[in-house]
Motif scaffolding. Sequence first.
Motif, PDB file in Angstrom:
ATOM      1  N   ARG A 139       0.850  -1.188   0.000  1.00  0.00           N
ATOM      2  CA  ARG A 139       0.000   0.000   0.000  1.00  0.00           C
ATOM      3  C   ARG A 139       0.886   1.239   0.000  1.00  0.00           C
ATOM      4  NH1 ARG A 139      -5.445   1.317   1.931  1.00  0.00           N
ATOM      5  NH2 ARG A 139      -5.494   3.561   2.170  1.00  0.00           N
ATOM      6  N   MET A 140       0.645   2.123  -0.946  1.00  0.00           N
ATOM      7  CA  MET A 140       1.413   3.374  -0.997  1.00  0.00           C
ATOM      8  C   MET A 140       0.759   4.403  -0.094  1.00  0.00           C
ATOM      9  SD  MET A 140       2.258   4.193  -4.897  1.00  0.00           S
ATOM     10  CE  MET A 140       2.264   5.875  -4.361  1.00  0.00           C
ATOM     11  N   THR A 141       1.559   5.127   0.658  1.00  0.00           N
ATOM     12  CA  THR A 141       0.943   6.090   1.560  1.00  0.00           C
ATOM     13  C   THR A 141       1.392   7.519   1.322  1.00  0.00           C
ATOM     14  OG1 THR A 141       2.655   5.623   3.166  1.00  0.00           O
ATOM     15  CG2 THR A 141       0.558   4.454   3.418  1.00  0.00           C
ATOM     16  N   ALA A 142       2.420   7.743   0.542  1.00  0.00           N
ATOM     17  CA  ALA A 142       2.871   9.128   0.356  1.00  0.00           C
ATOM     18  C   ALA A 142       2.977   9.472  -1.108  1.00  0.00           C
ATOM     19  CB  ALA A 142       4.180   9.375   1.073  1.00  0.00           C
ATOM     20  N   ASP A 143       3.448  10.665  -1.391  1.00  0.00           N
ATOM     21  CA  ASP A 143       3.300  11.206  -2.730  1.00  0.00           C
ATOM     22  C   ASP A 143       4.547  11.194  -3.583  1.00  0.00           C
ATOM     23  OD1 ASP A 143       4.581  14.149  -2.310  1.00  0.00           O
ATOM     24  OD2 ASP A 143       3.587  13.404  -0.533  1.00  0.00           O
ATOM     25  N   ASP A 144       5.709  11.084  -2.954  1.00  0.00           N
ATOM     26  CA  ASP A 144       6.923  11.260  -3.763  1.00  0.00           C
ATOM     27  C   ASP A 144       7.332   9.927  -4.382  1.00  0.00           C
ATOM     28  OD1 ASP A 144       9.238  11.416  -0.977  1.00  0.00           O
ATOM     29  OD2 ASP A 144       7.314  10.443  -1.209  1.00  0.00           O
TER      30      ASP A 144
ATOM     31  N   THR B  94      -1.670  10.239  -8.399  1.00  0.00           N
ATOM     32  CA  THR B  94      -2.168  11.603  -8.212  1.00  0.00           C
ATOM     33  C   THR B  94      -3.106  11.685  -7.008  1.00  0.00           C
ATOM     34  OG1 THR B  94      -1.972  11.917 -10.582  1.00  0.00           O
ATOM     35  CG2 THR B  94      -3.253  13.557  -9.385  1.00  0.00           C
ATOM     36  N   LEU B  95      -3.957  10.667  -6.825  1.00  0.00           N
ATOM     37  CA  LEU B  95      -4.859  10.703  -5.666  1.00  0.00           C
ATOM     38  C   LEU B  95      -4.070  10.555  -4.361  1.00  0.00           C
ATOM     39  CD1 LEU B  95      -7.922   8.800  -7.123  1.00  0.00           C
ATOM     40  CD2 LEU B  95      -7.823  11.201  -6.452  1.00  0.00           C
ATOM     41  N   SER B  96      -2.947   9.834  -4.404  1.00  0.00           N
ATOM     42  CA  SER B  96      -2.083   9.767  -3.218  1.00  0.00           C
ATOM     43  C   SER B  96      -1.480  11.140  -2.928  1.00  0.00           C
ATOM     44  CB  SER B  96      -0.950   8.753  -3.419  1.00  0.00           C
ATOM     45  OG  SER B  96      -1.470   7.463  -3.556  1.00  0.00           O
ATOM     46  N   VAL B  97      -1.093  11.836  -3.995  1.00  0.00           N
ATOM     47  CA  VAL B  97      -0.562  13.199  -3.824  1.00  0.00           C
ATOM     48  C   VAL B  97      -1.652  14.093  -3.218  1.00  0.00           C
ATOM     49  CG1 VAL B  97       0.224  15.269  -5.049  1.00  0.00           C
ATOM     50  CG2 VAL B  97       1.129  13.036  -5.697  1.00  0.00           C
ATOM     51  N   LEU B  98      -2.874  13.987  -3.739  1.00  0.00           N
ATOM     52  CA  LEU B  98      -3.970  14.820  -3.219  1.00  0.00           C
ATOM     53  C   LEU B  98      -4.282  14.475  -1.760  1.00  0.00           C
ATOM     54  CD1 LEU B  98      -6.511  15.236  -6.153  1.00  0.00           C
ATOM     55  CD2 LEU B  98      -5.161  17.016  -5.007  1.00  0.00           C
ATOM     56  N   ASN B  99      -4.155  13.192  -1.415  1.00  0.00           N
ATOM     57  CA  ASN B  99      -4.367  12.815  -0.023  1.00  0.00           C
ATOM     58  C   ASN B  99      -3.314  13.471   0.868  1.00  0.00           C
ATOM     59  OD1 ASN B  99      -5.446  11.355   2.228  1.00  0.00           O
ATOM     60  ND2 ASN B  99      -3.661  10.015   2.064  1.00  0.00           N
ATOM     61  N   SER B 100      -2.095  13.517   0.356  1.00  0.00           N
ATOM     62  CA  SER B 100      -1.018  14.152   1.110  1.00  0.00           C
ATOM     63  C   SER B 100      -1.265  15.664   1.227  1.00  0.00           C
ATOM     64  CB  SER B 100       0.312  13.859   0.413  1.00  0.00           C
ATOM     65  OG  SER B 100       1.361  14.417   1.118  1.00  0.00           O
ATOM     66  N   VAL B 101      -1.787  16.274   0.153  1.00  0.00           N
ATOM     67  CA  VAL B 101      -2.146  17.699   0.191  1.00  0.00           C
ATOM     68  C   VAL B 101      -3.230  17.910   1.258  1.00  0.00           C
ATOM     69  CG1 VAL B 101      -3.264  19.582  -1.106  1.00  0.00           C
ATOM     70  CG2 VAL B 101      -1.524  18.163  -2.208  1.00  0.00           C
ATOM     71  N   ALA B 102      -4.248  17.045   1.244  1.00  0.00           N
ATOM     72  CA  ALA B 102      -5.363  17.169   2.198  1.00  0.00           C
ATOM     73  C   ALA B 102      -4.870  17.034   3.632  1.00  0.00           C
ATOM     74  CB  ALA B 102      -6.424  16.113   1.890  1.00  0.00           C
ATOM     75  N   THR B 103      -3.917  16.116   3.838  1.00  0.00           N
ATOM     76  CA  THR B 103      -3.373  15.914   5.186  1.00  0.00           C
ATOM     77  C   THR B 103      -2.620  17.164   5.637  1.00  0.00           C
ATOM     78  OG1 THR B 103      -3.143  13.585   4.641  1.00  0.00           O
ATOM     79  CG2 THR B 103      -1.949  14.355   6.576  1.00  0.00           C
ATOM     80  N   TYR B 135     -10.900   4.955  -0.995  1.00  0.00           N
ATOM     81  CA  TYR B 135      -9.681   4.213  -0.664  1.00  0.00           C
ATOM     82  C   TYR B 135      -8.543   5.183  -0.330  1.00  0.00           C
ATOM     83  CZ  TYR B 135      -5.477   1.387  -1.484  1.00  0.00           C
ATOM     84  OH  TYR B 135      -4.261   0.774  -1.363  1.00  0.00           O
ATOM     85  N   PHE B 136      -8.509   6.316  -1.018  1.00  0.00           N
ATOM     86  CA  PHE B 136      -7.428   7.292  -0.814  1.00  0.00           C
ATOM     87  C   PHE B 136      -7.752   8.235   0.333  1.00  0.00           C
ATOM     88  CE2 PHE B 136      -7.183   5.784  -5.140  1.00  0.00           C
ATOM     89  CZ  PHE B 136      -5.854   5.410  -5.210  1.00  0.00           C
ATOM     90  N   ASN B 137      -9.028   8.642   0.431  1.00  0.00           N
ATOM     91  CA  ASN B 137      -9.433   9.567   1.488  1.00  0.00           C
ATOM     92  C   ASN B 137     -10.961   9.562   1.524  1.00  0.00           C
ATOM     93  OD1 ASN B 137     -10.225  12.048   2.839  1.00  0.00           O
ATOM     94  ND2 ASN B 137      -8.089  12.680   2.654  1.00  0.00           N
ATOM     95  N   THR B 138     -11.520   9.300   2.690  1.00  0.00           N
ATOM     96  CA  THR B 138     -12.984   9.154   2.763  1.00  0.00           C
ATOM     97  C   THR B 138     -13.709  10.480   2.523  1.00  0.00           C
ATOM     98  OG1 THR B 138     -12.782   9.317   5.149  1.00  0.00           O
ATOM     99  CG2 THR B 138     -13.030   7.107   4.245  1.00  0.00           C
ATOM    100  N   ASP B 139     -12.973  11.608   2.560  1.00  0.00           N
ATOM    101  CA  ASP B 139     -13.608  12.901   2.270  1.00  0.00           C
ATOM    102  C   ASP B 139     -13.601  13.230   0.772  1.00  0.00           C
ATOM    103  OD1 ASP B 139     -14.170  13.426   4.925  1.00  0.00           O
ATOM    104  OD2 ASP B 139     -12.217  14.369   5.265  1.00  0.00           O
ATOM    105  N   PHE B 140     -12.848  12.473  -0.014  1.00  0.00           N
ATOM    106  CA  PHE B 140     -12.773  12.784  -1.447  1.00  0.00           C
ATOM    107  C   PHE B 140     -14.137  12.538  -2.103  1.00  0.00           C
ATOM    108  CE2 PHE B 140      -7.911  12.211  -2.319  1.00  0.00           C
ATOM    109  CZ  PHE B 140      -7.652  13.209  -1.390  1.00  0.00           C
ATOM    110  N   ILE B 141     -14.381  13.312  -3.150  1.00  0.00           N
ATOM    111  CA  ILE B 141     -15.665  13.214  -3.851  1.00  0.00           C
ATOM    112  C   ILE B 141     -15.410  12.683  -5.268  1.00  0.00           C
ATOM    113  CG2 ILE B 141     -17.661  14.544  -4.690  1.00  0.00           C
ATOM    114  CD1 ILE B 141     -16.802  16.650  -2.457  1.00  0.00           C
ATOM    115  N   GLY B 142     -16.115  11.626  -5.621  1.00  0.00           N
ATOM    116  CA  GLY B 142     -16.038  11.095  -6.984  1.00  0.00           C
ATOM    117  C   GLY B 142     -17.210  11.669  -7.774  1.00  0.00           C
TER     118      GLY B 142
END
Lengths: 153, 214
Positions: A139-144, B94-103, B135-142
């Motif tokens: 599972r990937m958790t970060a962005d870089d 990209t959704l992982s990046v957005l999750n990191s932005v949201a965090t 899966y990436f963030n429960t607040d995200f909207i599809g």
Amino acid sequence: MKLKGIALLTLFYSLIAAADSPLVVTEPWIREAPPGAGVLAAYMVISNRGTDTATIGTIESPDFKRIEVHRTLVEEGVARMVPVEALQIAAAGQVALEPGGMHLMLYHPKRPLREGDSVTLELQQSDAACIRVNVPVVRMTADDTADHHHHHH
Amino acid sequence: MTTQRTPSKLRLALLFAVTTVLAVAAGYWTSGYLLKGQAGLQDLQATHFNAARALQPFELLDHTGKAFTNNELRGHWSFIFFGYTHCPDVCPTTLSVLNSVATRLREQAGQTRYIFISVDPERDTPDKLGQFVSYFNTDFIGVTGTTEAIGQLTRQLGVIAARVEDGADAENYLVDHTASILLIDPDGHFHALFSPPLKAANIVSDFTRIAEAY
């Protein structure tokens, strides 16, 4: 990129080579996908220790219906995936399959795959041996993600 | 007369010179003051539009089945990414990046929303999109909708979405799509664009400056 401990150990110690193949696969991993995903992606580094260019013709797995090699290209802001017909690794060279670059497209998983699971991939080298690779689901958790390999070497 | 005219001419010239200097200084000061917000945005990595663009009315569906229209883009900042669930490399990254932005922006959670709009409405049902984004963030909207409604929105945003057929397997077509994240301001206007390579830290720092200048 943060990977959980066990998965990380699996990555470090999964060095797979068939006795009769010059190819060595390191750091293989499958990106855990959201539930119900029809396509997953796998990444790895394939090194060729032989003196001739090696070509991987087909890749199969008992856990997927079909596997292709694709390359992600971002041109003028648009992401495209381009199928790679034959994956070639130059003599004494290596090819990295990594997020945002080349990757394996794993179509139609036959069972749900979660972090901690692992999958066997069979890389069939043209006119040579088949390499079996045991690939953990991570599972990937970060962005870089683009720096994935650099961070862990 | 002549002795009087000379000083008066001189006075006029002086007055003119002083006025000019004052006017130039005042203009300089005013423009500096007015442009302060914009000037601070010149070295952004994001593409920041000088004039945010209003969006034509559109009507889509969110992953819970509720209408998603221009109204859902007002009153907060929206980060929008166009993609599809059969996309295993670029979209999850990209959704992982957005999750990191949201965090990183969680203290402004009420002022920011994250929206994944499908460029593959044929396969991406609201249910499927819901599973994917949660899966990436429960607040995200599809968000999905009819092909026409999505096309109407992508065209006005300059977003590209092009289906590429797979000769071997008709069900497994690919969709080429814009890889950038779009930023919509609280007026519901297209305000800025984050282009690859996407890094959460850069997006957050650019966004913070854009929001301060807004």
